[in-house]
Structures are given as structure tokens and as C-alpha cells.
Write an enzyme that holds these catalytic residues in place. Structure first.
Site, short mmCIF file in Angstrom:
data_model
loop_
_atom_site.label_atom_id
_atom_site.label_comp_id
_atom_site.label_asym_id
_atom_site.label_seq_id
_atom_site.Cartn_x
_atom_site.Cartn_y
_atom_site.Cartn_z
N VAL A 17 0.84 -1.20 0.00
CA VAL A 17 0.00 0.00 0.00
C VAL A 17 0.88 1.25 0.00
O VAL A 17 0.60 2.23 -0.71
CB VAL A 17 -0.95 -0.02 1.23
CG1 VAL A 17 -1.74 1.28 1.33
CG2 VAL A 17 -1.90 -1.21 1.15
N CYS A 152 -10.36 -3.49 1.94
CA CYS A 152 -10.36 -3.38 0.48
C CYS A 152 -11.58 -4.02 -0.19
O CYS A 152 -12.16 -3.45 -1.13
CB CYS A 152 -9.07 -3.95 -0.10
SG CYS A 152 -8.47 -5.40 0.78
N ARG A 228 -8.98 -16.40 -1.16
CA ARG A 228 -7.74 -15.92 -1.80
C ARG A 228 -7.52 -16.69 -3.10
O ARG A 228 -7.57 -17.92 -3.11
CB ARG A 228 -6.56 -16.13 -0.86
CG ARG A 228 -5.28 -15.51 -1.34
CD ARG A 228 -5.25 -13.99 -1.19
NE ARG A 228 -5.12 -13.59 0.20
CZ ARG A 228 -5.37 -12.34 0.62
NH1 ARG A 228 -5.74 -11.38 -0.21
NH2 ARG A 228 -5.26 -12.04 1.91
N HIS A 235 -9.54 -7.32 -6.47
CA HIS A 235 -10.47 -8.24 -5.82
C HIS A 235 -11.76 -8.28 -6.63
O HIS A 235 -12.38 -7.24 -6.89
CB HIS A 235 -10.81 -7.76 -4.41
CG HIS A 235 -9.65 -7.80 -3.44
ND1 HIS A 235 -8.42 -8.35 -3.73
CD2 HIS A 235 -9.58 -7.36 -2.15
CE1 HIS A 235 -7.63 -8.24 -2.66
NE2 HIS A 235 -8.31 -7.64 -1.70
N1 LIG Z 1 -2.64 -4.76 0.73
C1 LIG Z 1 -3.90 -4.36 0.62
O1 LIG Z 1 -4.56 -4.63 -0.40
C2 LIG Z 1 -4.55 -3.55 1.71
C3 LIG Z 1 -5.79 -3.00 1.46
C4 LIG Z 1 -6.42 -2.22 2.44
C5 LIG Z 1 -5.80 -2.03 3.64
N2 LIG Z 1 -4.58 -2.60 3.88
C6 LIG Z 1 -3.94 -2.33 5.18
O2 LIG Z 1 -2.89 -1.40 4.94
C7 LIG Z 1 -1.80 -1.62 5.84
C8 LIG Z 1 -0.54 -1.88 5.03
O3 LIG Z 1 -0.73 -3.05 4.25
P1 LIG Z 1 0.35 -3.59 3.21
O4 LIG Z 1 -0.34 -4.64 2.44
O5 LIG Z 1 1.00 -2.47 2.49
O6 LIG Z 1 1.44 -4.27 4.20
P2 LIG Z 1 2.99 -4.55 3.95
O7 LIG Z 1 3.25 -4.76 2.50
O8 LIG Z 1 3.36 -5.63 4.89
O9 LIG Z 1 3.71 -3.18 4.41
C9 LIG Z 1 3.82 -2.81 5.77
C10 LIG Z 1 4.62 -1.52 5.88
O10 LIG Z 1 4.69 -1.14 7.27
C11 LIG Z 1 6.07 -1.02 7.67
N3 LIG Z 1 6.21 -1.54 9.05
C12 LIG Z 1 6.04 -2.80 9.48
N4 LIG Z 1 6.22 -2.86 10.82
C13 LIG Z 1 6.52 -1.60 11.21
C14 LIG Z 1 6.83 -1.01 12.48
N5 LIG Z 1 6.87 -1.75 13.61
N6 LIG Z 1 7.08 0.33 12.51
C15 LIG Z 1 7.05 1.07 11.39
N7 LIG Z 1 6.78 0.56 10.17
C16 LIG Z 1 6.51 -0.74 10.09
C17 LIG Z 1 6.84 -1.87 6.68
O11 LIG Z 1 8.16 -1.35 6.63
P3 LIG Z 1 9.43 -2.25 6.30
O12 LIG Z 1 9.46 -2.49 4.83
O13 LIG Z 1 10.55 -1.41 6.75
O14 LIG Z 1 9.27 -3.52 7.10
C18 LIG Z 1 6.07 -1.62 5.40
O15 LIG Z 1 6.45 -0.36 4.86
C19 LIG Z 1 -2.23 -2.80 6.74
O16 LIG Z 1 -2.83 -2.29 7.92
C20 LIG Z 1 -3.28 -3.51 5.89
O17 LIG Z 1 -4.20 -4.26 6.64
C21 LIG Z 1 -3.94 -3.34 2.95
#
Ligand SMILES: NC(=O)c1ccc[n+]([C@@H]2O[C@H](COP(=O)([O-])OP(=O)(O)OC[C@H]3O[C@@H](n4cnc5c(N)ncnc54)[C@H](OP(=O)(O)O)[C@@H]3O)[C@@H](O)[C@H]2O)c1
Length: 341
Positions: A17, A152, A228, A235
Site C-alpha cells: 500500500v 479493500c 484468496r 479483488h
Molecule cells: N494490501 C492491501 O490490499 C490492503 C488494502 C487495504 C488495507 N490494507 C492495510 O494497509 C496496511 C498496510 O498493508 P500492506 O499490504 O501495504 O502491508 P505490507 O506490505 O506488509 O507493508 C507494511 C509496511 O509497514 C512497515 N512496518 C512494518 N512494521 C513496522 C513497524 N513496527 N514500525 C514502522 N513501520 C513498520 C513496513 O516497513 P518495512 O518495509 O521497513 O518492514 C512496510 O512499509 C495494513 O494495515 C493492511 O491491513 C492493505
């Protein structure tokens, strides 16, 4: 850089994201991307060497040498950052987002952790712009605010149902076919998802059932299956809806075609829902179609059986269903609270 732009920061900028945020904000007409923040291990590295670029187009050259910063609210204040976009995992988001709000920042979050709190909107401009009226009850403008966007899968459902809410929604049955990027990066193991379909996504069905009611301010029976599938982006959802009133297929198609939303916002499509009666439409591979890319919800396969209307929809989970939705929320916020003057 125009002085009229609002300085913004992205938390979790290296994730699935987060990179949609940086891509959309790198040339945003109202917002100036001022700080790119990820976890401690990334601090000081360039964004281009830290991010695993997933999007199906070029990495924005203006982000190439940007350095990843530590999370430091005082530094954000010193940079006159006013909006913070959060793409943090839910486990860490809650405390950070509340802390930022207390310090006067306006937070636009993708995490689920604060979505269900009273006075915190789950905002989708096309569906419930009136929920922005809740923001002053959080203490804004004395302190900052938190505005979330929906899960989402729920986002696509809410947009498609928004123009149909007037018929009275009695019951919703939805099955989603959700892409791998919905699990973030690196997400699922290739061994688990390659050539496979997994019939369970932890917590997802409960989110759909709960969030659609808060977003549309309705109380129907909701039955959801979230599955999934081995698709990278987008989606798909098959939906059956029972209405209080008699509704025909023609009414639904007309309502979608006439639905406008907020076309003047920079991240809003001119037509938020695009319907086609072509039986092969929509398909996941269209997830990045539309203008702005990934912001349109596509619908098709409408049919009527007894009193129920069925249809299929496609939503881009990381754009409209996540970062793009948050940016659109921030645009509506900036306009409503007069922050662009
Ligand atoms: N993916 C989707 O389709 C989607 C849709 C709607 C909502 N969301 C929500 O959006 C959020 C992000 O999702 P994502 O899919 O992008 O997840 P992701 O790919 O796992 O990315 C997580 C991000 O958070 C950072 N992070 C992890 N632990 C951290 C910490 N302790 N302190 C500071 N930064 C930290 C990571 O940094 P590093 O790279 O440095 O580890 C990375 O930049 C989640 O809450 C998810 O539920 C996701």
C-alpha cells in the site's frame, strides 16, 4: 514545489500500500510528499534500494534518491507536515495514529485498528461523505484527526451499493475472490498460493460484515465468504442483494451509469462505477484500468432472481481499496475544512 501544497508524510512507505501512496503522491497537485517513513531497519537508505516495486509501471524517478526517515513526530512538525498517510500493520498503527492525532496531525489510515471507534469515519467519498462531519467531535481543529478507509473488499462493495441504498438494503450475500497483494509484501508463500485457491482469509469476512453497515449506515443481514485466489492485483466479488423495494436490472444499471461521486477531486474518476453488459466483464486484469488508474469500480453480470439482484464487481485493492482511497479522503477533507486556501 508550490507553497499552496499541503505537506504530507507516508508511514509504511515500503509496503504494497505504501508504494501506491508514494506513486500517487509523487506528482499530486494538492499534496507535497515531504517524508517517507518505514521501519527502523530502513532508516537512512534510499527509497529505491529499500522498496520492492510491485506496481505494473515505472518507479517514479523523483523518488529515486529520497531517504527513508525514522518515525519522529517532532521532525514531521518541523517540516510542517499536516497530513500523515498510514500504511502500517494494524498491530502498530493504533498507538502511532492516536499519538499523531493528539499532536495535531490529520491521519488517513488504511489499518483496521481504529475503524470501529465512535467518531472515526470509515470514509468513502462516493458512499458516505457526511461521515467527515464526525471529525470535529474527535477534537479537530484543537488537535488533529483520524479518518480511516475501509477494508479493500468492503470498499468495492460499498461503492457499488451506494447508489442503490435508496431502495432499502435488506440482505447482502457476497463472495470475494481476493488477490495476493491484499496480503501485503512479501505476503503469502509461493508454495501456498501458486496454482491454488485458499478458502479463508483471517478476519476478512467479519470486516466486510461489520464495515458495510457502518459505511452505509444500514443494518441488513450480511453473509460473506472471502477467498484468496492466485491473482496479483484486484479483488473480484459476486454479490446478491435483497432490497425492500422492487428493483429491476435496468434500475441498477441506470443508477450506476448516472452515479457521479466527486469528479472534481484530483483522485476521483469522472465515473466511479463503470458497468458493462459484456459477459466476460469485469476481470482482475483490468484492475489498473481507468483514470486515475485503479480508482474505478467495475461492475457486470447483473441479473435478477425473485426479489434479489446479483452482480459481479472488481475493485483495485491497493489503489481504490487502500492508498488511492485514503488520498481521495484527504482531498475531500482538505476541501471541506478549507485547508487549501
Ligand atoms: N494490501 C492491501 O490490499 C490492503 C488494502 C487495504 C488495507 N490494507 C492495510 O494497509 C496496511 C498496510 O498493508 P500492506 O499490504 O501495504 O502491508 P505490507 O506490505 O506488509 O507493508 C507494511 C509496511 O509497514 C512497515 N512496518 C512494518 N512494521 C513496522 C513497524 N513496527 N514500525 C514502522 N513501520 C513498520 C513496513 O516497513 P518495512 O518495509 O521497513 O518492514 C512496510 O512499509 C495494513 O494495515 C493492511 O491491513 C492493505
Amino acid at each position: 514545489m508550490s507553497n499552496k501544497k499541503i505537506n504530507v508524510a507516508v508511514l509504511g512507505a515500503t509496503g504494497a500500500v505504501g508504494q501506491v501512496f508514494t506513486w500517487m503522491l509523487s506528482r499530486h497537485p494538492w499534496f507535497n510528499l515531504t517524508a517517507v517513513i518505514a521501519s527502523e531497519r530502513r532508516v537512512g537508505h534510499t527509497y529505491s534500494e529499500s522498496v520492492h516495486w510491485l506496481l505494473p509501471f515505472d518507479f517514479p524517478p523523483e523518488l529515486h534518491d529520497v531517504r527513508i526517515q525514522a518515525y519522529d513526530p517532532d521532525a514531521l512538525k518541523a517540516m510542517d507536515v499536516r497530513f500523515v498517510f498510514s500504511a502500517l500493520p494494524a498491530e502498530v498503527a493504533s498507538d502511532i495514529e492516536k499519538d499523531l492525532r493528539g499532536r495535531g496531525f490529520n491521519v488517513f489510515s488504511n489499518a483496521a485498528s481504529l475503524r470501529y471507534e465512535k467518531n472515526i469515519p470509515i470514509l468513502i467519498p462516493e458512499a458516505n461523505p457526511e461521515q467527515l462531519d464526525w471529525v470535529p467531535s474527535q477534537g479537530y481543529p484543537t488537535i488533529g484527526s483520524v479518518v480511516t478507509n475501509a477494508n479493500c473488499a468492503t470498499t468495492g462493495l460499498a461503492v457499488a451499493l451506494a447508489p442503490l441504498k435508496k431502495y432499502g438494503i435488506k440482505e447482502i450475500s457476497v463472495s470475494s475472490y481476493q488477490s495476493i497483494s491484499g496480503a501485503g509484501y512479501p505476503g503469502l508463500s509461493a508454495l501456498d498460493i501458486s496454482g491454488n485457491v485458499i478458502p479463508y482469509i483471517g478476519g476478512e469476512e467479519e470486516k466486510v460484515e461489520k464495515e458495510i453497515k457502518k459505511i452505509l449506515d444500514i443494518n441488513p443481514a450480511v453473509y460473506a465468504y472471502c477467498i484468496r485466489v492466485p491473482v496479483i492485483f484486484g479483488h473480484m466479488e459476486s454479490v446478491w442483494v435483497e432490497f425492500e423495494q422492487e428493483v429491476d436490472v435496468e434500475d441498477v444499471i441506470r443508477d450506476w451509469n448516472e452515479f457521479k461521486g466527486f469528479p472534481h477531486l484530483p483522485s476521483s474518476p469522472v465515473q466511479p462505477i463503470v458497468y458493462s453488459d459484456e459477459v466476460r466483464f469485469p476481470q482482475s486484469k483490468l484492475a489498473f484500468w481507468g483514470e486515475p488508474r485503479g480508482m474505478v469500480v467495475y461492475t457486470g453480470r447483473v441479473k435478477k432472481q425473485a426479489r434479489k439482484i446479483g452482480f459481479v464487481l472488481l475493485v483495485n485493492n491497493i489503489v481504490k481499496g487502500a492508498a488511492g482511497g485514503s488520498i481521495q479522503n484527504a482531498e475531500l477533507f482538505a476541501e471541506k475544512f478549507g485547508l487549501r486556501k
